[in-house]
Motif scaffolding. Structure first.
Motif, PDB file in Angstrom:
ATOM      1  N   ASN A 240      12.767  32.952  27.254  1.00  0.00           N
ATOM      2  CA  ASN A 240      13.092  31.725  27.519  1.00  0.00           C
ATOM      3  C   ASN A 240      11.840  30.709  27.650  1.00  0.00           C
ATOM      4  OD1 ASN A 240      15.382  33.279  28.062  1.00  0.00           O
ATOM      5  ND2 ASN A 240      16.403  31.758  29.065  1.00  0.00           N
ATOM      6  N   ALA A 241      12.075  29.266  27.716  1.00  0.00           N
ATOM      7  CA  ALA A 241      11.076  28.437  28.006  1.00  0.00           C
ATOM      8  C   ALA A 241      10.523  28.616  29.397  1.00  0.00           C
ATOM      9  CB  ALA A 241      11.619  26.956  27.912  1.00  0.00           C
ATOM     10  N   PRO A 242       9.024  29.050  29.429  1.00  0.00           N
ATOM     11  CA  PRO A 242       8.582  29.192  30.630  1.00  0.00           C
ATOM     12  C   PRO A 242       8.446  27.888  31.512  1.00  0.00           C
ATOM     13  CG  PRO A 242       6.901  29.574  28.925  1.00  0.00           C
ATOM     14  CD  PRO A 242       8.282  29.184  28.370  1.00  0.00           C
ATOM     15  N   LEU A 243       9.159  28.090  32.897  1.00  0.00           N
ATOM     16  CA  LEU A 243       8.958  26.905  33.776  1.00  0.00           C
ATOM     17  C   LEU A 243       7.667  26.221  33.829  1.00  0.00           C
ATOM     18  CD1 LEU A 243      10.437  25.394  35.926  1.00  0.00           C
ATOM     19  CD2 LEU A 243       9.297  26.968  37.690  1.00  0.00           C
ATOM     20  N   SER A 244       6.613  27.011  33.776  1.00  0.00           N
ATOM     21  CA  SER A 244       5.223  26.253  34.314  1.00  0.00           C
ATOM     22  C   SER A 244       4.797  25.480  32.908  1.00  0.00           C
ATOM     23  CB  SER A 244       4.264  27.492  34.259  1.00  0.00           C
ATOM     24  OG  SER A 244       4.064  28.414  33.182  1.00  0.00           O
ATOM     25  N   SER A 245       4.961  25.974  31.638  1.00  0.00           N
ATOM     26  CA  SER A 245       4.676  25.180  30.727  1.00  0.00           C
ATOM     27  C   SER A 245       5.534  23.688  30.676  1.00  0.00           C
ATOM     28  CB  SER A 245       4.678  25.734  29.293  1.00  0.00           C
ATOM     29  OG  SER A 245       3.745  26.951  29.406  1.00  0.00           O
ATOM     30  N   VAL A 246       6.932  24.173  30.687  1.00  0.00           N
ATOM     31  CA  VAL A 246       7.853  23.028  30.418  1.00  0.00           C
ATOM     32  C   VAL A 246       7.456  21.921  31.486  1.00  0.00           C
ATOM     33  CG1 VAL A 246      10.089  22.420  31.037  1.00  0.00           C
ATOM     34  CG2 VAL A 246       9.623  24.520  29.678  1.00  0.00           C
ATOM     35  N   ILE A 247       7.260  22.319  32.833  1.00  0.00           N
ATOM     36  CA  ILE A 247       6.971  21.176  33.670  1.00  0.00           C
ATOM     37  C   ILE A 247       5.463  20.179  33.578  1.00  0.00           C
ATOM     38  CG2 ILE A 247       6.216  20.632  36.256  1.00  0.00           C
ATOM     39  CD1 ILE A 247       9.051  21.348  35.362  1.00  0.00           C
ATOM     40  N   ALA A 248       4.498  21.036  32.818  1.00  0.00           N
ATOM     41  CA  ALA A 248       3.501  20.543  32.527  1.00  0.00           C
ATOM     42  C   ALA A 248       3.655  19.440  31.408  1.00  0.00           C
ATOM     43  CB  ALA A 248       2.334  21.483  32.055  1.00  0.00           C
ATOM     44  N   VAL A 249       4.480  19.909  30.474  1.00  0.00           N
ATOM     45  CA  VAL A 249       4.875  18.937  29.314  1.00  0.00           C
ATOM     46  C   VAL A 249       5.596  17.787  29.654  1.00  0.00           C
ATOM     47  CG1 VAL A 249       6.305  18.709  27.192  1.00  0.00           C
ATOM     48  CG2 VAL A 249       4.758  20.660  27.500  1.00  0.00           C
ATOM     49  N   LEU A 250       6.589  18.128  30.588  1.00  0.00           N
ATOM     50  CA  LEU A 250       7.588  16.731  31.197  1.00  0.00           C
ATOM     51  C   LEU A 250       6.492  15.938  31.911  1.00  0.00           C
ATOM     52  CD1 LEU A 250      10.683  18.858  32.580  1.00  0.00           C
ATOM     53  CD2 LEU A 250      10.375  17.307  30.451  1.00  0.00           C
ATOM     54  N   ASN A 251       5.694  16.424  32.844  1.00  0.00           N
ATOM     55  CA  ASN A 251       4.743  15.483  33.467  1.00  0.00           C
ATOM     56  C   ASN A 251       3.912  14.703  32.786  1.00  0.00           C
ATOM     57  OD1 ASN A 251       6.396  16.005  35.852  1.00  0.00           O
ATOM     58  ND2 ASN A 251       4.849  17.653  36.304  1.00  0.00           N
ATOM     59  N   ASP A 252       3.179  15.405  31.905  1.00  0.00           N
ATOM     60  CA  ASP A 252       1.882  14.864  31.080  1.00  0.00           C
ATOM     61  C   ASP A 252       2.195  14.321  29.861  1.00  0.00           C
ATOM     62  OD1 ASP A 252       0.595  15.933  33.270  1.00  0.00           O
ATOM     63  OD2 ASP A 252      -0.640  17.373  32.396  1.00  0.00           O
TER      64      ASP A 252
END
Length: 516
Positions: A240-252
């Motif tokens: 699935n979509a990895p939480l770590s990368s998703v959060i970085a994209v959402l925030n940055d």
């Protein structure tokens, strides 16, 4: 695009569908606590109904804990359209939110269920009515929705039109087979959001084409209100979509508010890595071992000159630190960065000799850690950077069929000799137990915790190949790594441990000097 996005983490359900992964009851409960209490995800999907007795016990334990914490409405279980059997299982376990699995494409409806759309929709309505009567809230998965939008959008529209007035909290639209690209994902999600502005949509990505994170970004841009992730990208097939990368994209990149605590991401990722036995790739964004490590000397030089090789993904955001690799690509700047961390100062000639040795070791494919530097300096310059306080005088390892391995160890610490014998689950475990007894029973001192243990063996099948053992330790708030190299794996681990013991003495000396 919404201003704040809701995160559902499905590590405990879809993540457990990773081949070879099975969580014990205590592990599931531990991870539920980490996800809700430490990471602050909005919701967690913890299981599929009717899987096993062990799964039922996991769900029951999590539900008890969540109820006591006021989290029960944030704990969800996948259920099926099965005449209420799943709903009873969920209710008996103490949960009160079902994620009802329905068919989001005509092919799945007609070929797998062998029913007409109208029959399937009627069955779904019955399941929703049963759940409502039992006090269970309903979200609904439109399984294979992405292919439904590609090949039978009229079926998808008819389904949502039929169900939109039912008491459904969220319509969850998955790319079940991971077939979407960001353009199609945006178009399909935007279609749903504009056609049904009153409904809440979650997007659930799969990573078969390595596009899961990009598709999540597209879905958020299109206006979905929730997204699904897993820790370390666990999940069916490619995950699935990895939480770590998703959060970085959402925030940055998207600047969308969310509740996730960035500093906890790496810690939770490492725990999940331990529970699953699936190693995080070294180059995995945000949580990979090497992603905050600069290798090229020119990068270290640029960082010395106003951080020229930094980007917005600062390691401190995620509870990590920037490192500078030592190897054949290293320049003086890399080595100086590591020496500064260790508090070691060398003149130009000494620096040249150390650099040459590190490049030579790199050419031989031998990794070098910062903890190796004092030993390299001692070998080249014939001078100790700090006193070697611990020496292994002798050890004997006994391995016999049908008996536990036994280790007898004699070591010298600050000019005093100590000896202990212990058994263990393996030769190295027995060795470590003996050392631990010396520190705890004879010295009355705390002992470092082994955080991670990994072995690197060159491919090719040679029995005499050199083994590099990397051990990560934690001691009094400091985390560090030591390396041992030998043709024997146990000997390599013992060499790494000896470096750790001397590192500990150095830490104690520094702390003692600071207090004085």
């Amino acid at each position: 695009m919404v201003k704040e996005i809701e995160i559902l983490d499905t590590t405990l359900r879809d993540g457990e569908q990773t081949s070879g992964v099975s969580f014990a009851v205590r592990e599931k409960l531990s991870m539920a606590r980490l996800l809700l209490d430490e990471l602050h995800v909005n919701r967690i999907e913890i299981a599929s109904a009717r899987v096993s007795e062990g799964e039922f016990e996991s769900v029951r334990r999590i539900a008890q804990w969540a109820a006591a914490r006021g989290y029960l409405d944030r704990v969800e279980v996948l259920g099926f359209v099965d005449n209420g059997v799943s709903l009873k299982w969920i209710a008996d376990a103490g949960c009160r939110v079902v994620n009802l699995l329905a068919k989001g494409s005509r092919r799945h409806c007609e070929l797998q269920l062998r029913k007409t759309p109208q029959q399937h929709f009627a069955d779904i309505k019955t399941a929703i009515a049963q759940a409502t009567e039992m006090g269970i809230a309903v979200n609904i998965y439109l399984e294979d929705w992405s292919n439904g939008m590609r090949f039978s959008p009229d079926y998808v529209y008819e389904m949502v039109d039929t169900l939109k007035r039912e008491p459904i909290r969220r319509f969850m639209i998955p790319d079940t087979l991971g077939v979407l690209n960001p353009d199609d994902c945006y178009a399909f999600c935007r279609d749903m959001v504009e056609r049904y502005p009153e409904l809440h949509f979650d997007f659930h990505a799969h990573n078969d084409y390595d596009l899961a994170v990009a598709n999540v970004a597209a879905a958020v841009k299109a206006g979905v209100q929730g997204i699904h992730t897993t820790v370390n990208g666990l999940g069916e097939r490619a995950g699935n979509a990895p939480l770590s990368s998703v959060i970085a994209v959402l925030n940055d990149h998207l600047k969308v508010r969310n509740t996730i605590v960035e500093k906890s991401i790496n810690h939770v990722s490492r725990i999940v890595e331990t529970y699953t036995g699936i190693h995080i790739p070294a180059n995995e964004p945000v949580v990979g071992e090497n992603v905050f490590t600069q290798c090229a000397g020119i990068h270290a030089d640029g960082d010395n000159k106003d951080n020229l090789y930094y980007n917005d993904l600062l390691p401190e955001r995620f509870g990590r630190v920037r490192e500078y690799a030592l190897g054949k690509m290293s320049g003086k700047a890399n080595i100086k960065k590591n020496l500064d961390t260790l508090g070691i100062d060398l003149d130009e000639e000494a620096m040249r000799k150390v650099t040459e040795r590190i490049i030579e070791l790199g050419d031989k494919k031998q990794a070098v850690t910062s903890e190796d530097l004092p030993y390299i300096i001692a070998d080249i310059l014939k001078q100790d950077v700090y006193d070697v306080k611990v020496h292994i005088l002798n050890y004997n390892l006994s391995l016999s069929y049908g008996l536990r391995p036994v280790a007898t160890v004699k070591i010298r610490i600050n000019d005093r000799d100590y000896e202990e014998t212990s058994s263990g689950d393996g030769q190295y475990d027995a060795f470590m137990r003996a050392i631990r007894k010396i520190y705890k029973e004879q010295l009355k001192r705390d002992f470092p915790m082994l955080v991670n243990y990994s072995v690197s063996i060159p491919p090719g099948g040679r029995t005499d190949a050199f083994v590099q053992t990397y051990i990560t330790w934690e001691y009094r708030g400091e985390t560090f790594k030591t390396r041992g190299l030998d043709a024997d794996q146990t000997e390599a681990a013992i060499k790494a441990t000896l470096k750790m013991l001397n590192k500990v003495e150095n830490i104690l000396n520094q702390q003692s000097s600071g207090e004085n």
